[in-house]
Design an enzyme around this catalytic site. Structure first.
Site, PDB file in Angstrom:
ATOM      1  N   ASP A 137       6.651   1.011   1.824  1.00 45.76           N
ATOM      2  CA  ASP A 137       6.539   0.127   0.794  1.00 45.76           C
ATOM      3  C   ASP A 137       7.778   0.777  -0.188  1.00 45.76           C
ATOM      4  O   ASP A 137       8.178  -0.175  -0.987  1.00 45.76           O
ATOM      5  CB  ASP A 137       4.630   0.086   0.168  1.00 45.76           C
ATOM      6  CG  ASP A 137       3.878   0.028   1.220  1.00 45.76           C
ATOM      7  OD1 ASP A 137       4.128   0.762   2.498  1.00 45.76           O
ATOM      8  OD2 ASP A 137       3.789  -1.109   1.226  1.00 45.76           O
ATOM      9  N   ASN A 168      -2.354   2.453   3.159  1.00 44.51           N
ATOM     10  CA  ASN A 168      -2.197   4.408   3.671  1.00 44.51           C
ATOM     11  C   ASN A 168      -2.951   4.837   2.966  1.00 44.51           C
ATOM     12  O   ASN A 168      -2.761   6.791   3.696  1.00 44.51           O
ATOM     13  CB  ASN A 168      -0.434   4.354   3.250  1.00 44.51           C
ATOM     14  CG  ASN A 168       0.635   3.111   4.118  1.00 44.51           C
ATOM     15  OD1 ASN A 168      -0.235   3.807   5.540  1.00 44.51           O
ATOM     16  ND2 ASN A 168       1.787   2.768   3.439  1.00 44.51           N
ATOM     17  N   PHE A 207      -0.916  -1.002  12.168  1.00 42.15           N
ATOM     18  CA  PHE A 207      -2.218  -0.720  10.738  1.00 42.15           C
ATOM     19  C   PHE A 207      -2.675  -1.643  10.110  1.00 42.15           C
ATOM     20  O   PHE A 207      -3.395  -1.907   9.919  1.00 42.15           O
ATOM     21  CB  PHE A 207      -1.395   0.729  10.885  1.00 42.15           C
ATOM     22  CG  PHE A 207      -2.336   1.611   9.150  1.00 42.15           C
ATOM     23  CD1 PHE A 207      -2.138   1.129   8.091  1.00 42.15           C
ATOM     24  CD2 PHE A 207      -3.509   2.710   9.806  1.00 42.15           C
ATOM     25  CE1 PHE A 207      -2.360   1.626   7.135  1.00 42.15           C
ATOM     26  CE2 PHE A 207      -3.993   2.872   8.793  1.00 42.15           C
ATOM     27  CZ  PHE A 207      -3.737   2.459   6.948  1.00 42.15           C
ATOM     28  N   ASN A 208      -1.133  -2.357   9.745  1.00 44.30           N
ATOM     29  CA  ASN A 208      -1.994  -3.193   8.465  1.00 44.30           C
ATOM     30  C   ASN A 208      -2.569  -4.289   8.910  1.00 44.30           C
ATOM     31  O   ASN A 208      -3.667  -4.442   8.535  1.00 44.30           O
ATOM     32  CB  ASN A 208      -0.675  -4.040   7.880  1.00 44.30           C
ATOM     33  CG  ASN A 208       0.431  -3.234   7.476  1.00 44.30           C
ATOM     34  OD1 ASN A 208       0.083  -2.013   6.565  1.00 44.30           O
ATOM     35  ND2 ASN A 208       1.673  -3.060   7.318  1.00 44.30           N
ATOM     36  N   ASP A 245       1.035  -0.874  -0.043  1.00 48.94           N
ATOM     37  CA  ASP A 245       0.162  -0.131  -0.082  1.00 48.94           C
ATOM     38  C   ASP A 245       0.748   1.171   0.173  1.00 48.94           C
ATOM     39  O   ASP A 245       0.522   1.979   1.154  1.00 48.94           O
ATOM     40  CB  ASP A 245      -0.815   0.578   1.158  1.00 48.94           C
ATOM     41  CG  ASP A 245      -0.326   0.024   2.385  1.00 48.94           C
ATOM     42  OD1 ASP A 245      -0.706   0.324   3.737  1.00 48.94           O
ATOM     43  OD2 ASP A 245       1.218  -0.066   3.135  1.00 48.94           O
ATOM     44  N   THR A 283       3.125  -6.098   2.722  1.00 49.42           N
ATOM     45  CA  THR A 283       3.785  -5.096   3.210  1.00 49.42           C
ATOM     46  C   THR A 283       2.498  -3.577   3.802  1.00 49.42           C
ATOM     47  O   THR A 283       2.855  -2.289   4.162  1.00 49.42           O
ATOM     48  CB  THR A 283       4.593  -3.974   2.483  1.00 49.42           C
ATOM     49  OG1 THR A 283       4.260  -3.772   1.605  1.00 49.42           O
ATOM     50  CG2 THR A 283       6.344  -5.599   2.841  1.00 49.42           C
ATOM     51  N   HIS A 329       9.534   0.253   8.470  1.00 48.91           N
ATOM     52  CA  HIS A 329       8.963  -0.907   8.304  1.00 48.91           C
ATOM     53  C   HIS A 329       9.416  -2.081   7.524  1.00 48.91           C
ATOM     54  O   HIS A 329       9.592  -2.656   7.327  1.00 48.91           O
ATOM     55  CB  HIS A 329       7.607  -0.509   9.016  1.00 48.91           C
ATOM     56  CG  HIS A 329       7.124  -0.011   9.152  1.00 48.91           C
ATOM     57  ND1 HIS A 329       7.046  -0.012  11.408  1.00 48.91           N
ATOM     58  CD2 HIS A 329       6.599   1.984   9.543  1.00 48.91           C
ATOM     59  CE1 HIS A 329       7.283   1.005  11.494  1.00 48.91           C
ATOM     60  NE2 HIS A 329       6.659   2.434  10.461  1.00 48.91           N
ATOM     61  N   ASP A 330       8.523  -2.004   6.464  1.00 48.06           N
ATOM     62  CA  ASP A 330       8.370  -2.338   5.019  1.00 48.06           C
ATOM     63  C   ASP A 330       9.607  -3.175   4.389  1.00 48.06           C
ATOM     64  O   ASP A 330       9.743  -4.018   3.957  1.00 48.06           O
ATOM     65  CB  ASP A 330       7.642  -1.940   3.832  1.00 48.06           C
ATOM     66  CG  ASP A 330       5.927  -1.922   4.533  1.00 48.06           C
ATOM     67  OD1 ASP A 330       5.204  -0.753   4.254  1.00 48.06           O
ATOM     68  OD2 ASP A 330       5.909  -2.074   5.405  1.00 48.06           O
TER      69      ASP A 330
HETATM   70  O1  RIB Z   1       2.337   0.366  10.962  1.00 50.72           O
HETATM   71  C1  RIB Z   1       2.921   0.112   9.945  1.00 50.72           C
HETATM   72  C2  RIB Z   1       2.814  -0.041   8.318  1.00 50.72           C
HETATM   73  O2  RIB Z   1       0.548   0.195   8.102  1.00 50.72           O
HETATM   74  C3  RIB Z   1       4.035  -0.293   7.730  1.00 50.72           C
HETATM   75  O3  RIB Z   1       3.905  -1.255   6.367  1.00 50.72           O
HETATM   76  C4  RIB Z   1       3.408   1.172   6.711  1.00 50.72           C
HETATM   77  O4  RIB Z   1       3.326   1.087   5.235  1.00 50.72           O
HETATM   78  C5  RIB Z   1       1.300   1.480   6.695  1.00 50.72           C
HETATM   79  O5  RIB Z   1       1.155   0.389   5.555  1.00 50.72           O
HETATM   80 CA    CA Z   2       2.825  -0.645   3.686  1.00 50.44          CA
END
Ligand code: RIB
Ligand code: CA
Length: 341
Positions: A46, A70, A196-197, A41, A155, A270-271
């Site tokens: 990402d 996102n 979040f994901n 996303d 991701t 993160h990703d």
């Molecule tokens: O919480 C972080 C994740 O949520 C990452 O993948 C960021 O890109 C969002 O998608």
């Molecule tokens: Ca992401």
């Protein structure tokens, strides 16, 4: 935590990991690159994950599927195409997938990524277009055509992956591993309890974690220890004359949320950690644990409930990230970005 003070040492296990309980992700080589499908996303991190994956001779990106997360699906799809233009890889297929989670409306993250989902430096105009095929169908086609079992690298919210597993069960045995960014043993980021994901689509996450396919969960416990500090970001900006400056600009914007929220003069990516884990054995310390997805909790919906002390007796379904060699990660990423000419 302020300035450059990231969290302390990684999470320790009592009794040590369960050896051999769950297959680790397969590895690729330059001679036999590991086939992967990236479901994302984009999204600042990402975008960096895609650039890292495309730079690796030991990985072969079969295709990129996009999901609402996102930002809305139209934006995440356009951004994926722009990142491929930046990478000089318009040959990689992009398939748009789910615009919203399995249940309920989509909640995006403009407070983190901006309305466009990729605020910050201008990315090139797309030089390719998304294929017309719905992402789960395209993912199934890419997997079926691969010459070796495939690793999925989600991701973003897991809606496309859940639909792939539910609607295309014939390819399940061609999926060797699911190495995803999501979840957390400890705190959340979109709520106190949830990352979040997973929070965007807990029903999809439950399908994925319970599919019987080995999962590696790269959660916030790891990614919040993978921070790229400001001097390192500046070095990244100077890595290569084309891609480095854009990556540096993306991270500068992404850092703004983390400075406001955590006080860090730096930003996690993160990703990108999911991709780094696939190509750098030992970079991320994991343990094979049972992970449940909370789908009902009034305050905890979207939480990954990790049985860190193995009190449930349930067999492990995921390798859960506990810690990361941060310096090795930053070096690997900087070398990858520098490799773009
Ligand atoms: O919480 C972080 C994740 O949520 C990452 O993948 C960021 O890109 C969002 O998608
Ligand atoms: Ca992401």
């Amino acid at each position: 935590m302020s300035g450059t003070a990231a969290p302390g040492p990684g999470i320790e296990l009592v009794g040590g990991p369960t050896p051999g309980a769950l297959p680790e992700p397969p590895r690729g080589t330059s001679e036999r690159p590991l086939p992967i499908v990236m479901d994302c996303d984009p999204g600042h991190d990402d975008a960096v994950a895609i650039l890292l994956a495309l730079s690796r001779p030991d990985l072969r990106v079969l295709g990129i599927s996009t999901v609402g997360g996102n930002a809305v699906l139209e934006r995440t799809t356009e951004t994926a195409l722009r990142v491929l233009a930046l990478a000089g890889r318009p040959d990689v297929e992009v398939a748009a997938g789910a615009a919203h989670p399995l249940e309920g409306p989509l909640h995006t993250a403009p407070h983190v990524h901006g309305e466009s989902g990729i605020e910050g430096p201008a990315l090139p105009e797309p030089v390719s277009a998304a294929i017309g095929e719905f992402a789960p169908a395209a993912m199934a086609r890419w997997i079926a055509a691969a010459d070796a079992p495939v690793v999925l690298v989600p991701t973003g919210p897991l809606t496309n992956v859940a639909l792939l597993l539910e609607e295309h069960p014939s390819v399940r045995d061609r999926i060797a591993h699911i190495c995803l960014m999501g979840g957390s043993i400890t705190e959340g980021n979109i709520t106190p309890a949830a990352e979040f994901n997973i929070w965007v689509d807990p029903e999809a996450a439950e399908i994925v974690f319970d599919a019987g396919i080995p999962v590696t969960m790269i959660g916030l416990d790891v990614t919040h220890r993978s921070i790229v500090w400001e001097p390192e970001r500046e070095a990244l900006s100077r890595a290569g004359d084309r891609v480095g400056p854009v990556v540096g600009g993306l991270l500068a914007f992404f850092q703004e949320f983390h400075e406001r929220t955590y006080g860090w003069a730096g930003t996690p990516i993160h990703d990108a950690v999911t991709v780094a884990h696939l190509v750098e054995p030992g970079l991320v310390r994991t343990a094979a644990l049972d992970v449940r997805i909370e789908t009902q909790g009034r305050y905890t919906r979207g939480r990954t409930v990790v049985d860190l002390r193995r009190v449930t007796g349930r067999p492990p379904n995921a390798h859960v990230g506990l810690d990361i060699d941060r310096e090795r990660f930053v070096t690997l990423l900087t070398e990858a970005i520098r490799s773009y000419r």
